[in-house]
Design an enzyme around this catalytic site. Structure first.
Site, PDB file in Angstrom:
ATOM      1  N   SER A   1     -17.954 -20.226  14.575  1.00 37.48           N
ATOM      2  CA  SER A   1     -17.314 -21.370  15.115  1.00 37.48           C
ATOM      3  C   SER A   1     -18.041 -22.188  15.795  1.00 37.48           C
ATOM      4  O   SER A   1     -17.525 -23.621  16.080  1.00 37.48           O
ATOM      5  CB  SER A   1     -16.154 -20.421  15.865  1.00 37.48           C
ATOM      6  OG  SER A   1     -16.848 -19.867  17.023  1.00 37.48           O
TER       7      SER A   1
ATOM      8  N   GLY B   1     -15.759 -17.110  13.153  1.00 35.60           N
ATOM      9  CA  GLY B   1     -15.430 -15.473  13.095  1.00 35.60           C
ATOM     10  C   GLY B   1     -16.500 -14.951  12.550  1.00 35.60           C
ATOM     11  O   GLY B   1     -16.630 -13.653  12.496  1.00 35.60           O
TER      12      GLY B   1
ATOM     13  N   ASN C   1     -20.723 -13.442  17.416  1.00 36.18           N
ATOM     14  CA  ASN C   1     -19.647 -12.628  16.948  1.00 36.18           C
ATOM     15  C   ASN C   1     -19.867 -11.017  17.006  1.00 36.18           C
ATOM     16  O   ASN C   1     -18.987 -10.111  17.034  1.00 36.18           O
ATOM     17  CB  ASN C   1     -18.861 -13.112  16.000  1.00 36.18           C
ATOM     18  CG  ASN C   1     -18.001 -14.179  16.114  1.00 36.18           C
ATOM     19  OD1 ASN C   1     -17.245 -14.329  16.826  1.00 36.18           O
ATOM     20  ND2 ASN C   1     -18.236 -15.399  15.253  1.00 36.18           N
TER      21      ASN C   1
ATOM     22  N   ASP D   1      -9.988 -21.216  25.891  1.00 37.03           N
ATOM     23  CA  ASP D   1     -10.388 -19.613  25.638  1.00 37.03           C
ATOM     24  C   ASP D   1     -11.769 -19.416  26.431  1.00 37.03           C
ATOM     25  O   ASP D   1     -12.459 -18.355  26.514  1.00 37.03           O
ATOM     26  CB  ASP D   1     -10.496 -19.500  24.254  1.00 37.03           C
ATOM     27  CG  ASP D   1     -11.587 -20.515  23.518  1.00 37.03           C
ATOM     28  OD1 ASP D   1     -12.312 -21.302  24.260  1.00 37.03           O
ATOM     29  OD2 ASP D   1     -11.756 -20.335  22.228  1.00 37.03           O
TER      30      ASP D   1
ATOM     31  N   HIS E   1     -15.108 -21.626  23.450  1.00 40.54           N
ATOM     32  CA  HIS E   1     -15.690 -22.555  22.314  1.00 40.54           C
ATOM     33  C   HIS E   1     -15.835 -23.765  23.373  1.00 40.54           C
ATOM     34  O   HIS E   1     -14.827 -24.451  24.011  1.00 40.54           O
ATOM     35  CB  HIS E   1     -14.663 -22.793  21.282  1.00 40.54           C
ATOM     36  CG  HIS E   1     -14.562 -21.597  20.411  1.00 40.54           C
ATOM     37  ND1 HIS E   1     -13.454 -20.565  20.677  1.00 40.54           N
ATOM     38  CD2 HIS E   1     -15.325 -21.155  19.300  1.00 40.54           C
ATOM     39  CE1 HIS E   1     -13.722 -19.762  19.775  1.00 40.54           C
ATOM     40  NE2 HIS E   1     -14.795 -19.818  18.953  1.00 40.54           N
TER      41      HIS E   1
END
Length: 223
Positions: A48, A85, A114, A198, A201
């Site tokens: 991402s 992801g 991840n 979040d 990011h």
């Protein structure tokens, strides 16, 4: 008559030299390529952080890199095969098809974050990255390994061991490396303002900084 021929030759040699000089170093590079040589194809395999998660199209660092290549008249095509992801195992599984389809001359591997978020074994992450680098090199591509670091709340030992993976993989395979993709973003004095809600990011304003972390290594690879 002979003197006239010599003067004509000198005239055309001088014209060619001036034309190449005006084109700059990348113009010289282009003229030096053998007939039929392909322009560089840069394949980016990431997660991402490279797939423009939460951003408008064209705001991510990969798109900014493509724009800079065009601005500097560097003859390279960028293929962004990043998936939000994705893990190193996912990237390893889909890499052979990407290499066959796009036949890249350069591969940028930006995976691993991840793996850490999911608590996957460090040995597995390292093995996957090693195999991806080897597969890319076997396909004739130069490789840039882009590293990531995890927050200190993962524990000092885990944080250190995870961060060491990327440089070790690059060194073992004689590949180029960017140790930390988010340098001056996640660890800067204004880090809190660089991220989406979040806190994982980066916002669009952070991606020019991310590009500056990657760009020197990209230029080195292309040369």
């Amino acid at each position: 008559m002979e003197r006239t021929r010599v003067l004509i030759r000198r005239h055309f040699i001088l014209r060619g030299a001036l034309a190449l000089s005006a084109a700059g170093p990348w113009g010289l590079w282009a003229h030096a390529q053998p007939a039929g040589a392909r322009s560089p194809v840069i394949l980016v395999v990431g997660d991402s952080l490279s797939a423009e998660y939460g951003l408008k199209r064209g705001e991510g660092w990969v798109a900014l890199m493509e724009k800079r290549l065009a601005e500097q008249k560097i003859p390279a095509r960028v293929v962004n095969a990043s998936i939000s992801g994705d893990t190193t195992s996912g990237g390893r599984a889909r890499l052979p098809a990407l290499l066959a389809q796009h036949r890249p001359t350069h591969v940028i591997l930006e995976l691993g974050a991840n793996d850490a978020l999911r608590g996957l074994p460090l040995a597995s992450t390292e093995d996957n990255l090693n195999q991806m680098v080897k597969a890319s090199q076997a396909a004739g591509a130069k490789v840039l390994v882009v590293g990531i670091q995890v927050p200190p709340n993962y524990g000092t030992d885990y944080t250190r061991r995870f961060g060491e993976i990327f440089e070790r993989v690059a060194r073992a395979n004689k590949a180029d490396v960017v140790p930390f993709l988010l340098r001056n973003v996640a660890d800067g004095p204004d880090a809190a303002s660089m991220f989406q809600a979040d806190r994982i990011h980066p916002l669009a304003i952070a991606h020019p900084r991310i590009l500056e972390n990657v760009w020197p290594a990209v230029r080195k690879m292309l040369r």
